[in-house]
Design an enzyme around this catalytic site. Sequence first.
Site, PDB file in Angstrom:
ATOM      1  N   LEU A 128      36.469  77.122  32.044  1.00  0.00           N
ATOM      2  CA  LEU A 128      37.302  78.045  32.389  1.00  0.00           C
ATOM      3  C   LEU A 128      36.578  78.551  33.723  1.00  0.00           C
ATOM      4  O   LEU A 128      35.371  78.996  33.775  1.00  0.00           O
ATOM      5  CB  LEU A 128      37.552  79.231  31.263  1.00  0.00           C
ATOM      6  CG  LEU A 128      38.264  78.945  29.940  1.00  0.00           C
ATOM      7  CD1 LEU A 128      38.421  80.107  29.220  1.00  0.00           C
ATOM      8  CD2 LEU A 128      39.795  78.378  30.327  1.00  0.00           C
ATOM      9  N   ASP A 129      37.544  79.118  34.499  1.00  0.00           N
ATOM     10  CA  ASP A 129      36.944  79.731  35.677  1.00  0.00           C
ATOM     11  C   ASP A 129      36.266  81.080  35.304  1.00  0.00           C
ATOM     12  O   ASP A 129      36.649  81.539  34.333  1.00  0.00           O
ATOM     13  CB  ASP A 129      38.178  80.220  36.841  1.00  0.00           C
ATOM     14  CG  ASP A 129      38.707  79.053  37.366  1.00  0.00           C
ATOM     15  OD1 ASP A 129      38.203  77.938  37.348  1.00  0.00           O
ATOM     16  OD2 ASP A 129      39.901  79.043  37.967  1.00  0.00           O
ATOM     17  N   ARG A 130      35.369  81.502  36.085  1.00  0.00           N
ATOM     18  CA  ARG A 130      34.363  82.661  35.518  1.00  0.00           C
ATOM     19  C   ARG A 130      35.357  83.675  35.477  1.00  0.00           C
ATOM     20  O   ARG A 130      35.085  84.725  34.467  1.00  0.00           O
ATOM     21  CB  ARG A 130      33.414  83.052  36.897  1.00  0.00           C
ATOM     22  CG  ARG A 130      32.479  84.123  36.519  1.00  0.00           C
ATOM     23  CD  ARG A 130      31.412  84.189  37.548  1.00  0.00           C
ATOM     24  NE  ARG A 130      30.659  85.265  37.458  1.00  0.00           N
ATOM     25  CZ  ARG A 130      29.597  85.668  38.244  1.00  0.00           C
ATOM     26  NH1 ARG A 130      29.130  84.881  39.362  1.00  0.00           N
ATOM     27  NH2 ARG A 130      28.633  86.659  37.769  1.00  0.00           N
TER      28      ARG A 130
END
Length: 319
Positions: free
Chosen positions: A143-145
Amino acid sequence: MSASDAPAVRFVTIDDGRAGQRIDNFLLTLLKGVPKSRIYKLLRTGEVRVNKGRIKAEYRLELGDLVRIPPVRVSEAEPGPNPGLRKIQALDDAVLLETDGYIVINKPAGMAVHGGSGVSYGVIEGLRALRPDAPFLELVHRLDRDTSGCLLVAKKRSALRAFHEALREKDMDKVYQALVIGKWSARKQLINAPLLKNELQSGERVVRVHAEGKESQTRFAVLENFPSCTLVEASPLTGRTHQIRVHAAHAGHPLLGDDKYGNDETVALAGKLGLKRLFLHAASLSFVDPASGKEVTVNAPLPEELDVVLASARTQTNG
């Protein structure tokens, strides 16, 4: 360090959970914190042996292999993330579901899934620090940060293989919630636009719609309408970097709080609604449990700070 405190040679028999893993990756997991250069030196010099023989770094372990692990002094290891850190401790409370084969974490926004690119640790390093005796912990996907929500972590090599196969065969369903600028048309349900990933000199990744990119599809559905924005459900049918964010922007409706693919309008509206992060949340994850063969769906509730933003949007609507 006295002679009695010195580390001793260890022998590890490879079970089904570790079979198929490369020896270098196995050692990096087993000898947590030891620099990669030291790991590869152990392999080059033959200090690590499998079934009494030398092996190369790319050797894949087989069921029943006997691995000789040489003594590695504590002074050679780099300290891992401190389990006392508040964010890492919070991961224990963020577990949505756990079995013998996997963990589903409700990842907080602002925390990377793994260390690197200026980040000393992420979710996976935090989990390993919290569970030093766990033989295997690996990310199934990313997942993106700045994205929160369902993140799947495998606890066995066999589970990781099964989940990766499910991802390849599109047998794992991910559903996100996103707040986008403007009124999303009910007709814009499927965005089918190829995505090309570029890496800038700074190391920053930027993705754009391009004819030479990889096939990418995202299905969108409207959940709630507001005067200036829309809460949508996004289901990526492919797993490209920044896919939902770029597809939404391509449709003319960038996500609120997106500092990479947004615009002045999204910045202004985010400020008006009190949004201080990317409004993208992995709300649910559905897959087949590799051990039981049963369909599993895990839901992650919308974080409080995003609920507050929606409440603010509703208030403005009613006003």
